[in-house]
Design an enzyme around this catalytic site. Structure first.
Site, PDB file in Angstrom:
ATOM      1  N   GLU A  33      -4.921   2.212  -4.097  1.00 34.02           N
ATOM      2  CA  GLU A  33      -3.465   2.302  -4.032  1.00 34.02           C
ATOM      3  C   GLU A  33      -2.891   1.038  -3.403  1.00 34.02           C
ATOM      4  O   GLU A  33      -1.826   1.030  -2.826  1.00 34.02           O
ATOM      5  CB  GLU A  33      -3.029   3.561  -3.263  1.00 34.02           C
ATOM      6  N   ASP A  60       0.852  -1.186   0.000  1.00 30.74           N
ATOM      7  CA  ASP A  60       0.000   0.000   0.000  1.00 30.74           C
ATOM      8  C   ASP A  60       0.891   1.240   0.000  1.00 30.74           C
ATOM      9  O   ASP A  60       1.883   1.306   0.732  1.00 30.74           O
ATOM     10  CB  ASP A  60      -0.905  -0.031   1.240  1.00 30.74           C
ATOM     11  N   ILE A  61       0.530   2.208  -0.840  1.00 31.24           N
ATOM     12  CA  ILE A  61       1.319   3.446  -0.898  1.00 31.24           C
ATOM     13  C   ILE A  61       0.994   4.293   0.333  1.00 31.24           C
ATOM     14  O   ILE A  61      -0.180   4.501   0.654  1.00 31.24           O
ATOM     15  CB  ILE A  61       0.994   4.239  -2.182  1.00 31.24           C
TER      16      ILE A  61
END
Lengths: 129, 563
Positions: B471, B428-429
């Site tokens: 994301e 996950d960003i």
């Protein structure tokens, strides 16, 4: 004892054919006939009446050993000396090829400058024994 | 036997000529072998292809030795023996990695040619030899601005590319005599030498002869330069200051095209000679083609060969084309297999009837070879695009949520059967929302596609990657667990943090967090259950301060580091 004159060579690879022709004709001074497959060899061999036959072992279609077997079934080819040409030269394999009725095995790649003398030595060995 | 001297000389001369001829033909043969080996799907259906490869390797090993290419001959011999060994057993048993490494080694055979003439750095060559299955992409960068080159090199390396930098065009040309990159990126203006790269390439063929994709970068945006670049057949033109993620995006597209497997086409025609002709034409165009003359075997053939397109004669003596198409369509899994008929122009009524029975298209006989190739290629590409639209995310080209979950379950089941581990990574960003809020959605998209490109570049071909949500990404890593998986993800984390994004002049960077879960720790878990624990580990990484990797563990002691 007559001398070796007519050599019959079965080999599918054109590049090696060209080098072998050079080695056997120019260096060895033999009369050479080259065929590209076992099938072609069976059609041509009787008319050429070779003193000695060289057979590549691995060819598509009929390989060397099966070509040898078929050659031996032709009455005029029953005793003509045959040598295999192959990259695989473990002693066990040489023994195996000899058991199929070959006089000897010439390892590949061969040296074009000495191939003719190797072939002549095999021929002389055959006639000496 | 003592040949007299003039004869020996004449022989040597003739031999040299034969050798030259042979050497001139070698690159084409090596390219053909490479193409052949690159087309393997890794299964029993490759037998005919592997058989052909084996024969050609055998011939090459023999002839190479005869002409003094000893290194080539020896390496070829090893590959010949390997393929022979495989042919003796079931090809389904051969592992994907082994196929890839065979293909890579065949592709690397050309390197042995360098060993013939100049006695140069064998250590470097052997280091390259050991690079097998997971090919790193070699980029040559020709740029006279050392600091820009260094910056670009670092960025491209973050994405997993290997970059070799040349200050001058001449340096790259010298290297091109013995080596070949996968892609060439060149500046256009070299003021110190007074050279313009587009002019140099037009005049001197050596870099063009590399045959690799070519990208240019320049600070001038004039029509003349762009036209010259287009004339050179370049794949891209990028303006300075460089937008690196955009450049990498283009590079990824190009490489994907190059890596696309050959199109598989089944030809069904009772005319044996004509079918053989079509087959040869398609093979010559780099496709895989099989011809089927006995309609009764259609289902077995389709199942074994898995064609992407069936080219079918409309008129056959016992069963018509539409009848055979009907038989194929009875099987649900081939409901969308494109079937294209070959028919004479006058069969209009039959064409209409056939359309109603599962035909996709008609090609009109007589058809030229070029037409046939173009028609087949266009239809297969179209079918591939459609398939990609169904299963792949449009921004990243990665698998969509449902497809990655499905792929994960299949991989976990397979791995369990083979007693091998699988690791699932959920990435996950970090603070992605603020990227979107600060720099806008367009910038956010660039960040997302950068993660995708990084994953594709750093993971193996056998790994499966999907965009799980906005994301959020999922990577499925077969035969990878524990420290290896952790190190791999750490590497990706570091590379991602090193990427410099820019938004209207503002530079920014991002980080990512990931949670890992492996069947090594959770041997009984299904794919979905692994995802749950990977997600928990990801949550722990986020809570632990982000920009880090956590591995899920069922042991309470290690759970202690969870907040």
């Amino acid at each position: 004892m007559s001398t070796l004159q007519r050599v019959f060579y079965v080999e599918d690879e054109p590049d090696i054919q060209a080098v072998a022709r050079l080695a056997l004709e120019m260096v060895g001074g033999f009369t050479v006939k080259i065929c590209s497959s076992g099938e072609e060899a069976l059609r041509e061999v009787v008319a050429f009446a070779p003193d000695l036959i060289l057979l590549d072992v691995m060819m598509p279609g009929m390989d060397g050993p099966s070509t040898l077997k078929a050659l031996r079934e032709l009455p005029s080819m029953a005793v003509v000396p045959v040598a295999f040409m192959t990259a695989k030269v473990q002693p066990a394999e040489v023994a195996h090829f000899k058991s199929l009725g070959a006089r000897d095995v010439i390892p590949k790649p061969f040296d074009p400058m000495t191939l003719a003398s190797q072939v002549r030595a095999i021929w002389e060995g055959h006639h000496g024994s | 036997m003592a040949a007299d001297k003039p004869t020996a000389e004449a022989v040597a001369e003739q031999l040299a000529r034969l050798r030259e001829d042979y050497q001139a033909r070698l690159p084409a043969e090596l390219a053909a072998l490479t193409a052949l080996a690159a087309g393997f799907g890794g299964a029993e259906s490759d037998r005919a292809r592997l058989d052909e490869l084996h024969h050609r390797l055998h011939k090459l090993a023999g002839s190479g030795g005869t002409f003094g290419f000893t290194a080539l001959s020896a390496r070829t011999r090893t590959l010949e023996q390997q393929s022979k060994q495989w042919l003796a057993g079931s090809l389904d048993e051969v592992e994907a990695q082994a196929w890839q490494s065979l293909a890579a080694e065949v592709a690397a055979l050309g390197e042995t040619l360098n060993k013939v003439s100049p006695p140069q750095a064998p250590a470097i060559l052997s280091a390259r030899d050991s690079l097998t299955s997971d090919e790193t992409v070699q980029i040559w960068l020709v740029e006279d601005d050392a600091s820009l080159a260094e910056q670009l090199r670092r960025q491209l390396e973050s994405f997993g590319y290997t970059v070799r930098h040349f200050m001058q065009i001449g340096d790259a040309e010298a290297a091109a005599h013995t080596q070949r990159p996968d892609m060439l990126i060149m500046d256009i203006l070299f003021p110190q030498q007074g050279e313009n790269a587009t002019e140099v390439l037009a005049l001197r063929p050596i870099l063009r002869a590399l045959g690799c994709p070519l990208l240019f970068m320049s600070s001038c945006d004039d029509f003349e330069s762009r036209a010259r670049v287009a004339r050179l057949g370049a794949a891209g033109y990028f303006l300075k200051p460089l937008d690196v993620p955009r450049l990498v995006n283009r590079m990824t597209q190009i490489l994907d095209q190059l890596r696309a497997p050959p199109q598989r086409v089944l030809i069904v025609d009772d005319d044996v000679a004509l079918a053989a002709h079509y087959r040869l034409v398609l093979l010559a165009a780099g496709m895989e083609a099989e011809a089927l003359h006995e309609p009764q075997a259609i289902i077995e053939t389709v199942a074994a060969f898995r064609p992407e397109l069936v080219l079918m004669d409309l008129h056959m003596p016992n069963y018509s084309g539409p009848e055979l198409a009907g038989v194929i369509r009875q099987h649900e899994r081939w409901a969308s297999l494109p079937i294209v008929y070959l028919s004479a122009e006058t069969d209009l009524d039959q064409q209409i009837e056939a359309m109603g029975r599962g035909a996709d298209d008609f090609l009109t006989k007589p058809i030229s070879d070029a037409q046939l190739v173009a028609a087949v290629r266009a239809r297969v590409d179209r079918a591939r695009q459609l398939d990609a639209q169904i299963t792949r995310d449009s921004l990243t080209g990665l698998l969509k949520h449902a497809s990655i979950k499905e792929a994960l379950e299949i991989t976990v089941t397979q791995a369990r059967r083979h007693g091998k581990p699988v690791t699932v990574a959920m990435l996950d960003i970090d603070h992605f929302k603020s990227v979107n809020d600060t720099y806008g959605h367009a910038a956010g998209d660039v960040v997302i596609s950068s993660v995708a490109m990084l994953l594709r570049q750093c993971l193996r071909m056998s790994d499966i990657i999907g965009r799980y949500g906005g994301e959020e990404f999922v990577a499925v890593l077969p035969e990878c667990a524990g420290g290896d998986a952790q190190m791999l993800m750490e590497d990706i984390r570091r590379r991602f943090a090193a990427i410099a994004f820019s938004y209207s002049g503002q530079a920014f960077s991002c980080t990512l967090s990931a949670g890992l879960a492996s069947t090594a720790q959770y041997p009984e878990f299904s794919g979905a259950e692994l995802l749950v624990v990977a997600d928990e580990a990801l949550y722990a990484a986020k809570r632990g301060g982000r920009n880090q990797i956590r591995t899920a563990s069922p042991h309470p002691l290690q759970e202690a580091d969870r907040p």
